[in-house]
Every structure is written in structure tokens, then in C-alpha cells.
Design a protein around this motif. Sequence first.
Motif, PDB file in Angstrom:
ATOM      1  N   THR A 146       0.766  -1.209   0.062  1.00 12.33           N
ATOM      2  CA  THR A 146       0.063   0.020  -0.097  1.00 12.33           C
ATOM      3  C   THR A 146       0.856   1.316   0.060  1.00 12.33           C
ATOM      4  O   THR A 146       1.699   1.355   0.878  1.00 12.33           O
ATOM      5  N   ASP A 166      -0.309  -2.740  -4.645  1.00 14.85           N
ATOM      6  CA  ASP A 166      -1.663  -2.929  -4.756  1.00 14.85           C
ATOM      7  C   ASP A 166      -2.771  -1.993  -4.419  1.00 14.85           C
ATOM      8  O   ASP A 166      -3.650  -1.995  -4.984  1.00 14.85           O
ATOM      9  N   ALA A 167      -2.286  -0.982  -3.679  1.00 16.56           N
ATOM     10  CA  ALA A 167      -3.271   0.085  -3.292  1.00 16.56           C
ATOM     11  C   ALA A 167      -2.345   1.184  -3.174  1.00 16.56           C
ATOM     12  O   ALA A 167      -1.228   1.310  -3.047  1.00 16.56           O
ATOM     13  N   TYR A 199      -4.290  -1.892  -7.812  1.00 17.55           N
ATOM     14  CA  TYR A 199      -5.440  -2.588  -7.951  1.00 17.55           C
ATOM     15  C   TYR A 199      -6.676  -1.664  -7.746  1.00 17.55           C
ATOM     16  O   TYR A 199      -7.671  -1.758  -8.193  1.00 17.55           O
ATOM     17  N   LEU A 200      -6.260  -0.974  -6.551  1.00 18.23           N
ATOM     18  CA  LEU A 200      -7.186  -0.181  -5.937  1.00 18.23           C
ATOM     19  C   LEU A 200      -6.713   1.221  -5.530  1.00 18.23           C
ATOM     20  O   LEU A 200      -5.493   1.266  -5.257  1.00 18.23           O
ATOM     21  N   VAL A 240      -7.963   0.149 -12.758  1.00 16.79           N
ATOM     22  CA  VAL A 240      -8.114   0.423 -11.206  1.00 16.79           C
ATOM     23  C   VAL A 240      -9.522   0.816 -10.504  1.00 16.79           C
ATOM     24  O   VAL A 240     -10.332   1.543 -11.202  1.00 16.79           O
ATOM     25  N   ARG A 241      -9.715   0.041  -9.325  1.00 15.66           N
ATOM     26  CA  ARG A 241     -10.820   0.175  -8.756  1.00 15.66           C
ATOM     27  C   ARG A 241     -10.802   1.429  -7.912  1.00 15.66           C
ATOM     28  O   ARG A 241      -9.980   1.333  -6.824  1.00 15.66           O
ATOM     29  N   VAL A 242     -11.423   2.681  -8.031  1.00 18.50           N
ATOM     30  CA  VAL A 242     -11.173   3.525  -7.032  1.00 18.50           C
ATOM     31  C   VAL A 242     -12.406   3.827  -6.310  1.00 18.50           C
ATOM     32  O   VAL A 242     -13.491   3.522  -6.474  1.00 18.50           O
ATOM     33  N   HIS A 243     -12.239   3.941  -4.957  1.00 17.13           N
ATOM     34  CA  HIS A 243     -13.047   3.888  -3.900  1.00 17.13           C
ATOM     35  C   HIS A 243     -12.906   5.196  -3.220  1.00 17.13           C
ATOM     36  O   HIS A 243     -11.976   5.645  -2.507  1.00 17.13           O
ATOM     37  N   ALA A 251     -12.519   0.663   2.841  1.00 18.29           N
ATOM     38  CA  ALA A 251     -12.340  -0.003   1.596  1.00 18.29           C
ATOM     39  C   ALA A 251     -11.446  -1.307   1.936  1.00 18.29           C
ATOM     40  O   ALA A 251     -10.491  -1.247   2.569  1.00 18.29           O
ATOM     41  N   LEU A 253      -9.283  -4.796   0.621  1.00 24.19           N
ATOM     42  CA  LEU A 253      -8.519  -5.459  -0.599  1.00 24.19           C
ATOM     43  C   LEU A 253      -8.147  -6.838  -0.401  1.00 24.19           C
ATOM     44  O   LEU A 253      -7.609  -7.112   0.796  1.00 24.19           O
TER      45      LEU A 253
END
Length: 257
Positions: A146, A166-167, A199-200, A240-243, A251, A253
Motif C-alpha cells: 500500500t 496493490d493500493a 488494483y485499488l 484500477v478500482r477507485v473507492h 475499503a 482489498l
Amino acid sequence: MPVEITWWGHATCTVTDSNVRVLTDPLFVRRLAHLRRRRGALPPPEAWDADVALVSHLHADHLHVPSLARLAPGTPLLVPRGASRSVPGLRRLARLRITEVAPGDRVDVGGLAVRVVPAEHDGRRLPVGPRRSPALGYVIEGEARTYFAGDTGLFESMARDVGRVDAALLPVGGWGPYLGEGHLDARRAAQALARLEPYLAVPVHYGTYWPIGMDAVRPHEFHTPGEEFVRLAARHAPGVRVHRLGHGQSARLEVAR
């Protein structure tokens, strides 16, 4: 076990990975000088619970001594090299385990490693102060990797210095209607996302504090950076998944190794 990211507002987040709670740039006040918390309740006492706290640079909205004083005795605290000379208030925090770090350093905490990476930002204690301390980002390496960017501009070696993650927790705004050099706005943050390819992603550093008396001055600069980042990220980094979290929201992961 999933990695959980909770946004408390501004640049303050808790990243829980491998049962270790990592707290970033703690800021737990309603008002800081000319800034007022305009959105989100103050973080609850559970937000003060950390196995390690990270400070990205010396600006008072990122290194806030009264907020750091709420951490439990013995909590490890990573700060930029030279911080203790530039911020005398840190001497009052002798009950914390303060370690000064610089890019390239690596610190192990529980089942995690915290890797220190560069940032492009003015690292001085403002409004005055010598240029002794670097601005930093951190990569938290456990079940996931992260990246907490702190405050930074977009720089050429970002992807190489940060590495695969990953984040990503990326600043997308500020606390005033203008952002100068050494900052990411929503557009530049989306460009950073395209380089990092996590990923996020979670946008931070927006929609929390605003200067007193400026409520009617370009209020969209306060409210919209998160929404704009979501829109631009879909264009620049569609994988990319945006939260876009609300204050106090989390969020999760799941990372398959």
C-alpha cells in the motif's frame, strides 16, 4: 486476510494489514490555525489506536504534535530526517518511539515492512524553516503493498521509486482554492495512477479542511476533487478500482499471491 483502508479525513488513514494498524499523518482537530474542519466528524478514539504512525512531512496539517500526543505510549513514529531539530514540539513526545527516516530506509513493524520513498513537496516546517527535512511517501508491505503518497507532485521517477503496489492513497486536493507545484490535483493524481497501476486507489487530502472565511470562494475546489478523480481515473487508468470514501468509511482489498 483482507487489507482494510479507513479514511478519517485529510491525509489521515488507517491501513490494517497482517493485524498491524498503520496510521498516516494523524490530524484530530476541528480547527488548525486558519483551517476549519468542514466535513466529517472528528475521528473517534479508535482512530488513535495504531501499531505504528507515519508522518510524511513537517507541515502542521501533517505533523500535528497535539494529535500525535494522543498515541499510546511506546507507539513507533516515523518522521522525516531532521524533524526533531525543526519541530521542537516533538521533544514533548518522548513517550513515543520516534525514528527519523529518509528515502531508501526500511523499518520492520510486526509482520510489516515500511519502505520510505521520495516525494516532491516542500518539506520545511512552514511558514519558515530551513530545508533540512525531505518530504516522504511510504510503501506498507504485508499481505498487500500500500502506497501512502503523503503530499507530492507528479515526478518522473515515481513509478520506479514506489515500485509495484496493490493500493494507492493519493492526494487529490488541498485546503485552499489553488494548488501550486509539489501537489497532485485530481488530474495529476489520475496520471500518477496510470503510472503506478495498482488494483485499488483511494483519494485523500480533500474535502475536510477549508480556510475560515472562504466558504463562498470557489467552493467547488473543496467539494469536487474526489468526484473529479473518479472520473479522470476511469479515463487514464480504467483497470484500477477507485473507492471514494466518506469520512470514517473503509475499503477492503483481497490480494492473491
